[in-house]
Design a protein around this motif. Sequence first.
Motif, PDB file in Angstrom:
ATOM      1  N   UNK A 121       0.806  -1.276  -0.197  1.00  0.00           N
ATOM      2  CA  UNK A 121       0.131   0.031   0.040  1.00  0.00           C
ATOM      3  C   UNK A 121       0.852   1.326  -0.058  1.00  0.00           C
ATOM      4  N   UNK A 122       1.943   1.281   0.558  1.00  0.00           N
ATOM      5  CA  UNK A 122       2.841   2.546   0.911  1.00  0.00           C
ATOM      6  C   UNK A 122       3.578   2.499  -0.734  1.00  0.00           C
ATOM      7  N   UNK A 123       3.859   1.412  -1.069  1.00  0.00           N
ATOM      8  CA  UNK A 123       4.469   1.606  -2.614  1.00  0.00           C
ATOM      9  C   UNK A 123       3.350   2.215  -3.442  1.00  0.00           C
ATOM     10  N   UNK A 177      -9.016   0.655  -4.777  1.00  0.00           N
ATOM     11  CA  UNK A 177      -9.610   0.248  -3.619  1.00  0.00           C
ATOM     12  C   UNK A 177      -9.067   1.059  -2.263  1.00  0.00           C
ATOM     13  N   UNK A 178      -7.903   1.555  -2.408  1.00  0.00           N
ATOM     14  CA  UNK A 178      -7.167   2.387  -1.177  1.00  0.00           C
ATOM     15  C   UNK A 178      -8.133   3.707  -1.054  1.00  0.00           C
ATOM     16  N   UNK A 179      -8.693   4.239  -2.164  1.00  0.00           N
ATOM     17  CA  UNK A 179      -9.156   5.427  -2.152  1.00  0.00           C
ATOM     18  C   UNK A 179     -10.773   5.157  -2.077  1.00  0.00           C
ATOM     19  N   UNK A 180     -11.178   4.177  -1.795  1.00  0.00           N
ATOM     20  CA  UNK A 180     -12.913   3.802  -1.751  1.00  0.00           C
ATOM     21  C   UNK A 180     -13.475   4.043  -2.936  1.00  0.00           C
ATOM     22  N   UNK A 197     -15.405   2.244  -4.862  1.00  0.00           N
ATOM     23  CA  UNK A 197     -16.009   0.959  -4.824  1.00  0.00           C
ATOM     24  C   UNK A 197     -16.865   0.762  -6.215  1.00  0.00           C
ATOM     25  N   UNK A 198     -17.323   2.036  -6.617  1.00  0.00           N
ATOM     26  CA  UNK A 198     -18.257   1.836  -8.048  1.00  0.00           C
ATOM     27  C   UNK A 198     -17.199   1.547  -9.221  1.00  0.00           C
ATOM     28  N   UNK A 199     -16.083   1.390  -9.030  1.00  0.00           N
ATOM     29  CA  UNK A 199     -15.026   0.911 -10.276  1.00  0.00           C
ATOM     30  C   UNK A 199     -14.470  -0.525  -9.625  1.00  0.00           C
ATOM     31  N   UNK A 200     -14.025  -0.796  -8.543  1.00  0.00           N
ATOM     32  CA  UNK A 200     -13.547  -2.016  -7.908  1.00  0.00           C
ATOM     33  C   UNK A 200     -14.479  -3.098  -8.078  1.00  0.00           C
ATOM     34  N   UNK A 201     -15.699  -2.932  -7.688  1.00  0.00           N
ATOM     35  CA  UNK A 201     -16.716  -3.794  -7.381  1.00  0.00           C
ATOM     36  C   UNK A 201     -16.999  -4.421  -8.888  1.00  0.00           C
ATOM     37  N   UNK A 202     -16.860  -3.706  -9.904  1.00  0.00           N
ATOM     38  CA  UNK A 202     -17.133  -4.319 -11.303  1.00  0.00           C
ATOM     39  C   UNK A 202     -16.072  -5.153 -11.835  1.00  0.00           C
ATOM     40  N   UNK A 222     -14.070  -8.470 -11.576  1.00  0.00           N
ATOM     41  CA  UNK A 222     -14.068  -9.641 -10.893  1.00  0.00           C
ATOM     42  C   UNK A 222     -12.951 -10.091 -10.239  1.00  0.00           C
ATOM     43  N   UNK A 223     -11.895  -9.395 -10.587  1.00  0.00           N
ATOM     44  CA  UNK A 223     -10.637  -9.611 -10.095  1.00  0.00           C
ATOM     45  C   UNK A 223     -10.204  -9.121  -8.739  1.00  0.00           C
ATOM     46  N   UNK A 224     -11.246  -8.095  -8.340  1.00  0.00           N
ATOM     47  CA  UNK A 224     -11.157  -7.278  -7.155  1.00  0.00           C
ATOM     48  C   UNK A 224     -10.877  -8.149  -5.835  1.00  0.00           C
ATOM     49  N   UNK A 225     -11.784  -9.261  -5.694  1.00  0.00           N
ATOM     50  CA  UNK A 225     -11.541 -10.165  -4.639  1.00  0.00           C
ATOM     51  C   UNK A 225     -10.294 -10.783  -4.535  1.00  0.00           C
ATOM     52  N   UNK A 226      -9.848 -11.237  -5.826  1.00  0.00           N
ATOM     53  CA  UNK A 226      -8.371 -12.130  -5.816  1.00  0.00           C
ATOM     54  C   UNK A 226      -7.347 -10.916  -5.408  1.00  0.00           C
ATOM     55  N   UNK A 227      -7.464  -9.830  -6.026  1.00  0.00           N
ATOM     56  CA  UNK A 227      -6.242  -8.970  -5.899  1.00  0.00           C
ATOM     57  C   UNK A 227      -6.192  -8.459  -4.303  1.00  0.00           C
ATOM     58  N   UNK A 228      -7.456  -8.198  -3.672  1.00  0.00           N
ATOM     59  CA  UNK A 228      -7.440  -7.947  -2.208  1.00  0.00           C
ATOM     60  C   UNK A 228      -6.693  -9.146  -1.452  1.00  0.00           C
ATOM     61  N   UNK A 229      -7.249 -10.208  -1.675  1.00  0.00           N
ATOM     62  CA  UNK A 229      -6.796 -11.588  -1.018  1.00  0.00           C
ATOM     63  C   UNK A 229      -5.239 -11.619  -1.053  1.00  0.00           C
ATOM     64  N   UNK A 230      -4.742 -11.502  -2.363  1.00  0.00           N
ATOM     65  CA  UNK A 230      -3.480 -11.825  -2.270  1.00  0.00           C
ATOM     66  C   UNK A 230      -2.439 -10.698  -1.644  1.00  0.00           C
ATOM     67  N   UNK A 231      -3.089  -9.585  -1.822  1.00  0.00           N
ATOM     68  CA  UNK A 231      -2.588  -8.274  -1.035  1.00  0.00           C
ATOM     69  C   UNK A 231      -2.406  -8.551   0.415  1.00  0.00           C
ATOM     70  N   UNK A 232      -3.765  -9.140   1.259  1.00  0.00           N
ATOM     71  CA  UNK A 232      -3.715  -9.376   2.366  1.00  0.00           C
ATOM     72  C   UNK A 232      -2.694 -10.638   2.641  1.00  0.00           C
ATOM     73  N   UNK A 233      -2.391 -11.538   1.829  1.00  0.00           N
ATOM     74  CA  UNK A 233      -1.626 -12.605   2.207  1.00  0.00           C
ATOM     75  C   UNK A 233      -0.500 -12.174   1.941  1.00  0.00           C
TER      76      UNK A 233
END
Length: 663
Positions: free
Chosen positions: A199-201, A262-265, A267-272, A274-285
């Motif tokens: 996120x900092x990067x 996603x960092x800036x909220x 959602x109207x773009x991110x939620x459309x 389908x890779x959003x959940x995958x990208x978020x999950x891998x970022x969390x990992x």
Amino acid sequence: RLVGAAGAHFVAQALSTKQPAAAVAEVQRAGNLQDPLCAPLVTLLEELGAKRADVHAALLRRGLQRLLQRIPQLSQDELLHLLELSFPYVGIEQLHDVPRAAMARLAAIPPLFLKQLSQDPGLFAGLSPGVQRQVFEADLSFLLRRAMPLIEQYAEGGPGTRAAAGLADLSATRAAKASASGRGSTLAGMDLSLGHPRKQLRQSDPALQALSKIVGTSPKVYRGITGAVVGLFRDEEGSGRSSGSARLGLCTLRSQLLMALHDTGRKEVCTKDPAHMLAWCLDACIRDRHAPQGALTDARLRELHQYFAHFEPARQRKGAADAGKALPAWGGSYSSTPDSEPGSCLGEVGMILLAPEVLHLLAQEAMRFLARAVARYELPRKCKRLTFVTRLLQLATECSVVLRKGLTTLRPPEKGLMEELYGTLAHHITDAQLAQEERRARQQAKGPGQEEEALGEAVRFAPEPVLVEWATRSQVALLLLQMHTLERLCAGDLPASGTSLASLYQALQATTDASQPQWAPFGVSLARQAARLVVRGSAMKPGGNLWAVLVDCLLMKLLDFDTAVHLEILGLLRVGAPFMDDSKLASSLQLCLKRSRRSRRRSRKRAREEEEQPEPPAPGQVADPQDGVYSTYKALAADLGIRLTEESAPELFAYLAAPGAGA
């Protein structure tokens, strides 16, 4: 009537078709205020000493002020009518506020106006971000002209392209208890510099932030940019137009632009996507990669299993229909590629997995699951976690093929990989555990360090044919073998390390320029681990057998692959300098210079391009020492002092005097 191009045309026509006196009178009538009450008032003001130009300017300011105050109360139809009347004056500084204010409040600007705005860069720059996004939505080619330099800037120099992070840096500093209890990977004990969180990067990267600003809240603009990213990645493989590291940068950009939104909220773009959940999950990992339980916990694995259920073969898709209710549909309602190919969806997922940080994390977790299977006396092919992660690694390395061929299903692991490759690595891990127990028993009667030194010099460096074959033909196998080698070195398992190093060296002989990005992060981590072995003293000494294979063979071969590898090797030589004689030290530094000519030339060329100085220096001139390593060589030579002389290292001193000579 006398404003702008229309006014110039009116005056020219009047002067060319009428007598001069009549033409001047007509121009004066057109330039006067139209209300009949204004003429005597202007005459009165002139009699009072006011200039006609000042009067008109004051009236213009007051009129603009009142009109701009009324614009927020206008309906969409009234705004459109106002835009039609005022748009011809959008390029005039004194009048452009009116059409700009009207456009800023219009929900949909007519395409004709948007097309004209895209044809004038200066005019476009003054528009509000919302209007700019409408221009981008109306003209994809204009969007790409604006976005492509930023995409290339990120791909060539963004975090996703840097080998400096190393291959094993993701797995540094897990809790010591996980290693001590035998759970997880022994690489967990590596104390490596991890850099900044993702996120900092993202927040500090100017190209990524500029792309995020262009997207704003427009899904259409976002799809246009991601479509360009995917198209570049798909079409430029083997074309020679982009480097392998730049292609990896495109993979990183595919997910990091999404996560920046996603960092800036937004959602109207991110939620459309389908890779959003995958990208978020891998970022969390990646964020949780140091957790004692590992990055891919059972909860994370369940999320990934649910996500990839969409790409399972139909006969294996158990519950995929229910899982699909939680995610936007791939291909049907969304695809970032312009042609909406069905296979582009799975290919884009593979791009996200191919981003270096994600790819290395998956390899690390695969080795952790293998170690767990060995501890439980479980065959690798029976370990479902290991099989699933291996399939993800395979998708990552094959994503360009998936994109081109339009493949839609996740393949099972390559035949033999689970049995032959993992079986061989499992044998290494088992043998290392048995040898460690034997050494502990013998060390009770011997002084500390004696056993390790004898072992280090007695290691047999013979390649294992199975490992060489797999590392040569499979990118997944090569990555796993690299990770396994670093783990064995970190654990002090020198016999298995010797076999792995020799196997990798033999596989390295068949490498090509296109595969260099797969080796550069490994070279960075290998050099760092070698420095740790030197610091420990007894495990590896300059001039010994392990040094000869690890440094003189492997690292010197990898040195020219990336500037980051070169810098780490110089750091290794600095650490090993107290244990090396002067002649060996001088010859090693000169060999580094000899082997790094191409990478130094690339760095200088890139520096010239960034400074808009495309021409190299003329013969006899001193080149700009912006090759990425000059300052390190200069500092190293100063630290070593009298140990280096012009007689023992003539090429080094010549390079310090003229960095570009002969390179």
